[in-house]
Design a protein around this motif. Structure first.
Motif, mmCIF file in Angstrom:
data_model
loop_
_atom_site.group_PDB
_atom_site.id
_atom_site.type_symbol
_atom_site.label_atom_id
_atom_site.label_comp_id
_atom_site.label_asym_id
_atom_site.label_seq_id
_atom_site.Cartn_x
_atom_site.Cartn_y
_atom_site.Cartn_z
ATOM 1 N N SER A 291 11.341 -10.786 6.856
ATOM 2 C CA SER A 291 10.865 -9.473 6.439
ATOM 3 C C SER A 291 9.624 -9.618 5.570
ATOM 4 N N TRP A 292 8.949 -8.501 5.391
ATOM 5 C CA TRP A 292 7.790 -8.456 4.500
ATOM 6 C C TRP A 292 7.854 -7.139 3.728
ATOM 7 N N HIS A 293 7.283 -7.140 2.550
ATOM 8 C CA HIS A 293 7.156 -5.911 1.779
ATOM 9 C C HIS A 293 6.051 -6.083 0.749
ATOM 10 N N SER A 294 5.698 -4.985 0.111
ATOM 11 C CA SER A 294 4.601 -5.029 -0.854
ATOM 12 C C SER A 294 5.094 -4.748 -2.268
ATOM 13 N N LEU B 3 -3.065 -11.402 7.808
ATOM 14 C CA LEU B 3 -3.097 -11.181 6.362
ATOM 15 C C LEU B 3 -3.830 -9.879 6.039
ATOM 16 N N GLY B 4 -4.905 -9.608 6.747
ATOM 17 C CA GLY B 4 -5.612 -8.346 6.581
ATOM 18 C C GLY B 4 -4.763 -7.160 7.027
ATOM 19 N N GLU B 5 -4.006 -7.356 8.092
ATOM 20 C CA GLU B 5 -3.111 -6.299 8.578
ATOM 21 C C GLU B 5 -2.050 -5.978 7.526
ATOM 22 N N LEU B 6 -1.452 -7.019 6.946
ATOM 23 C CA LEU B 6 -0.438 -6.797 5.904
ATOM 24 C C LEU B 6 -1.042 -6.097 4.690
ATOM 25 N N ARG B 7 -2.223 -6.523 4.279
ATOM 26 C CA ARG B 7 -2.893 -5.892 3.137
ATOM 27 C C ARG B 7 -3.172 -4.419 3.447
ATOM 28 N N GLY B 8 -3.621 -4.130 4.661
ATOM 29 C CA GLY B 8 -3.900 -2.750 5.052
ATOM 30 C C GLY B 8 -2.653 -1.878 5.047
ATOM 31 N N LEU B 9 -1.542 -2.401 5.572
ATOM 32 C CA LEU B 9 -0.280 -1.647 5.574
ATOM 33 C C LEU B 9 0.195 -1.392 4.145
ATOM 34 N N ALA B 10 0.040 -2.391 3.282
ATOM 35 C CA ALA B 10 0.440 -2.235 1.880
ATOM 36 C C ALA B 10 -0.430 -1.190 1.191
ATOM 37 N N ASP B 11 -1.735 -1.251 1.403
ATOM 38 C CA ASP B 11 -2.651 -0.302 0.777
ATOM 39 C C ASP B 11 -2.385 1.128 1.252
ATOM 40 N N GLU B 12 -2.064 1.265 2.539
ATOM 41 C CA GLU B 12 -1.778 2.568 3.126
ATOM 42 C C GLU B 12 -0.561 3.228 2.485
ATOM 43 N N ALA B 13 0.460 2.438 2.182
ATOM 44 C CA ALA B 13 1.709 2.971 1.636
ATOM 45 C C ALA B 13 1.664 3.208 0.135
ATOM 46 N N SER C 4 5.924 -2.667 11.032
ATOM 47 C CA SER C 4 6.129 -1.836 9.854
ATOM 48 C C SER C 4 7.385 -0.991 10.071
ATOM 49 N N VAL C 5 8.207 -0.868 9.025
ATOM 50 C CA VAL C 5 9.417 -0.052 9.070
ATOM 51 C C VAL C 5 9.322 0.952 7.923
ATOM 52 N N ARG C 6 9.737 2.168 8.165
ATOM 53 C CA ARG C 6 9.668 3.220 7.144
ATOM 54 C C ARG C 6 10.519 2.849 5.937
ATOM 55 N N ASN C 7 9.943 3.019 4.745
ATOM 56 C CA ASN C 7 10.651 2.788 3.491
ATOM 57 C C ASN C 7 11.338 4.088 3.100
ATOM 58 N N VAL C 8 12.683 4.070 3.042
ATOM 59 C CA VAL C 8 13.439 5.281 2.719
ATOM 60 C C VAL C 8 13.911 5.283 1.262
ATOM 61 N N ALA C 9 13.448 4.329 0.461
ATOM 62 C CA ALA C 9 13.829 4.292 -0.955
ATOM 63 C C ALA C 9 13.282 5.511 -1.671
ATOM 64 N N VAL C 10 14.023 5.970 -2.660
ATOM 65 C CA VAL C 10 13.593 7.116 -3.444
ATOM 66 C C VAL C 10 12.531 6.702 -4.455
#
Length: 120
Positions: A70-73, A8-18, A39-45
């Motif tokens: 899948s997961w996303h923020s 859960l901390g890892e997911l929060r960290g990845l979300a905060d980073e992006a 983690s997969v690169r988000n290519v959305a504009v």
């Protein structure tokens, strides 16, 4: 859904980073036990959407058969599924959403909320 300790901390960290852009990725494991968060690169504009890089997804799925979901923020909103989230994920996949109000798991199919439990 069970996750390795610290997930859960890892997911929060990845979300905060992006942030302010949405983060996204895949969950791998067996049954309802997540073994790995990728983690997969988000290519959305846009900032308030995600599109997983199709080349990264293809590479991952071509060498693995243990995808659980899948997961996303949602960096500026709650962890509730949007209509796009409901429609954009395969029916057999779990979804995990990291929102400003917490992290919520959703079951395959009916998208009912599931408990997220970290295992020691």
């Amino acid at each position: 859904m069970r996750l390795p300790a610290g997930s859960l901390g890892e997911l929060r960290g990845l979300a905060d980073e992006a942030a302010p852009k949405e983060a996204c990725g895949l969950l791998f494991g067996d049954g309802s036990m997540v073994a790995e968060i990728v983690s997969v690169r988000n290519v959305a504009v846009g900032m308030a959407e995600f599109v997983m890089d199709p080349d990264e997804v293809f590479a991952l799925l071509s060498r693995r058969d243990d995808v659980l979901g899948s997961w996303h923020s949602h960096p500026t909103s709650t962890a509730a599924l949007s209509d796009a989230d409901r429609e954009g994920s395969p029916a057999g996949w779990f979804q995990v959403v990291v929102g400003r109000d917490g992290i919520v798991g959703y079951a395959p199919g009916d998208r009912a909320v599931v408990d997220l439990v970290e295992q020691p």
